[in-house]
Design a protein around this motif. Sequence first.
Motif, PDB file in Angstrom:
ATOM      1  N   ARG A  52       0.902  -1.281  -0.014  1.00 39.76           N
ATOM      2  CA  ARG A  52      -0.062   0.135  -0.097  1.00 39.76           C
ATOM      3  C   ARG A  52       0.777   1.278   0.081  1.00 39.76           C
ATOM      4  O   ARG A  52       2.006   1.348   0.380  1.00 39.76           O
ATOM      5  CB  ARG A  52      -0.761   0.048   1.254  1.00 39.76           C
ATOM      6  N   TYR A  53       0.319   2.229  -0.405  1.00 37.31           N
ATOM      7  CA  TYR A  53       0.911   3.596  -0.266  1.00 37.31           C
ATOM      8  C   TYR A  53       0.862   3.952   1.194  1.00 37.31           C
ATOM      9  O   TYR A  53       0.062   3.531   1.942  1.00 37.31           O
ATOM     10  CB  TYR A  53       0.347   4.722  -1.290  1.00 37.31           C
ATOM     11  N   ASP A  54       1.644   5.052   1.608  1.00 34.72           N
ATOM     12  CA  ASP A  54       1.324   5.635   3.113  1.00 34.72           C
ATOM     13  C   ASP A  54       0.016   6.098   3.447  1.00 34.72           C
ATOM     14  O   ASP A  54      -0.229   6.040   4.395  1.00 34.72           O
ATOM     15  CB  ASP A  54       2.550   6.735   3.320  1.00 34.72           C
ATOM     16  N   SER A  55      -0.742   6.582   2.472  1.00 37.09           N
ATOM     17  CA  SER A  55      -1.894   7.076   2.535  1.00 37.09           C
ATOM     18  C   SER A  55      -2.967   5.866   3.135  1.00 37.09           C
ATOM     19  O   SER A  55      -4.157   6.253   3.115  1.00 37.09           O
ATOM     20  CB  SER A  55      -2.546   7.829   1.539  1.00 37.09           C
ATOM     21  N   GLY A  56      -2.739   4.676   2.540  1.00 34.62           N
ATOM     22  CA  GLY A  56      -3.326   3.496   2.972  1.00 34.62           C
ATOM     23  C   GLY A  56      -4.233   2.967   1.412  1.00 34.62           C
ATOM     24  O   GLY A  56      -4.850   2.019   1.377  1.00 34.62           O
ATOM     25  N   ARG A 148      -1.092   0.915   7.993  1.00 38.64           N
ATOM     26  CA  ARG A 148      -0.285   1.312   8.931  1.00 38.64           C
ATOM     27  C   ARG A 148      -0.910   2.474   9.775  1.00 38.64           C
ATOM     28  O   ARG A 148      -1.499   3.303   9.118  1.00 38.64           O
ATOM     29  CB  ARG A 148       1.115   1.493   8.524  1.00 38.64           C
ATOM     30  N   ASP A 149      -0.801   2.429  11.029  1.00 37.54           N
ATOM     31  CA  ASP A 149      -1.155   3.624  11.860  1.00 37.54           C
ATOM     32  C   ASP A 149      -0.219   4.613  11.731  1.00 37.54           C
ATOM     33  O   ASP A 149       1.109   4.501  11.756  1.00 37.54           O
ATOM     34  CB  ASP A 149      -1.412   3.317  13.329  1.00 37.54           C
ATOM     35  N   GLU A 150      -0.733   5.983  11.647  1.00 40.87           N
ATOM     36  CA  GLU A 150       0.163   7.165  11.289  1.00 40.87           C
ATOM     37  C   GLU A 150       0.695   7.340  12.984  1.00 40.87           C
ATOM     38  O   GLU A 150       2.035   7.973  12.836  1.00 40.87           O
ATOM     39  CB  GLU A 150      -0.613   8.639  11.102  1.00 40.87           C
ATOM     40  N   ALA A 151       0.180   6.907  13.867  1.00 45.15           N
ATOM     41  CA  ALA A 151       0.732   7.142  15.344  1.00 45.15           C
ATOM     42  C   ALA A 151       1.996   6.492  15.639  1.00 45.15           C
ATOM     43  O   ALA A 151       2.549   6.695  16.634  1.00 45.15           O
ATOM     44  CB  ALA A 151      -0.396   6.846  16.474  1.00 45.15           C
ATOM     45  N   GLN A 152       2.103   5.270  14.874  1.00 39.30           N
ATOM     46  CA  GLN A 152       3.356   4.503  15.363  1.00 39.30           C
ATOM     47  C   GLN A 152       4.564   5.270  15.185  1.00 39.30           C
ATOM     48  O   GLN A 152       5.090   5.622  13.991  1.00 39.30           O
ATOM     49  CB  GLN A 152       3.086   3.093  14.740  1.00 39.30           C
TER      50      GLN A 152
END
Length: 152
Positions: A52-56, A148-152
């Motif tokens: 996936r891209y970072d945006s999901g 992926r969660d952005e908070a990690q």
Amino acid sequence: MSVDFLKEVARPVLAGLGITARRLSNKKVTIMYSEQRREQYPRTRWRHALTRYDSGLERCIGCSLCAGACPARCIYVEAAPNTDEDRKSPGERYAARYEINMIRCIFCGFCQEACPTGAIVLRKEFELADYHREDFIYTKEMLLEPIRDEAQ
């Protein structure tokens, strides 16, 4: 004993036993597999993953170039159009259905090389055993990496 017997049977057998005797003196290397793992070679290619891209958003745009490049013909891609309300990938289309028959796969990596977006990659995860043939058909849901969660 005849000379022919020594030439044709005894000499090769003794030579083989000599090789075995030399090997017995070597240090034994045993790795307890489930607790310890050997380091994989840098070019190892095993389990497929859809990235996936970072945006999901999914990287796969449903172009079927991976299926066309596959010499074993184990990849099936069915594309569907993206809509503004339900956007799955950044392109016009996305892979509505993506399947890989892992029994037929020869792990050549041609699908990874053919992909223009880098959507399909072969990871170093090699534990692919299963009990039933139908479990070797990897679907899009099985291959797609989690968001992926952005908070990690």
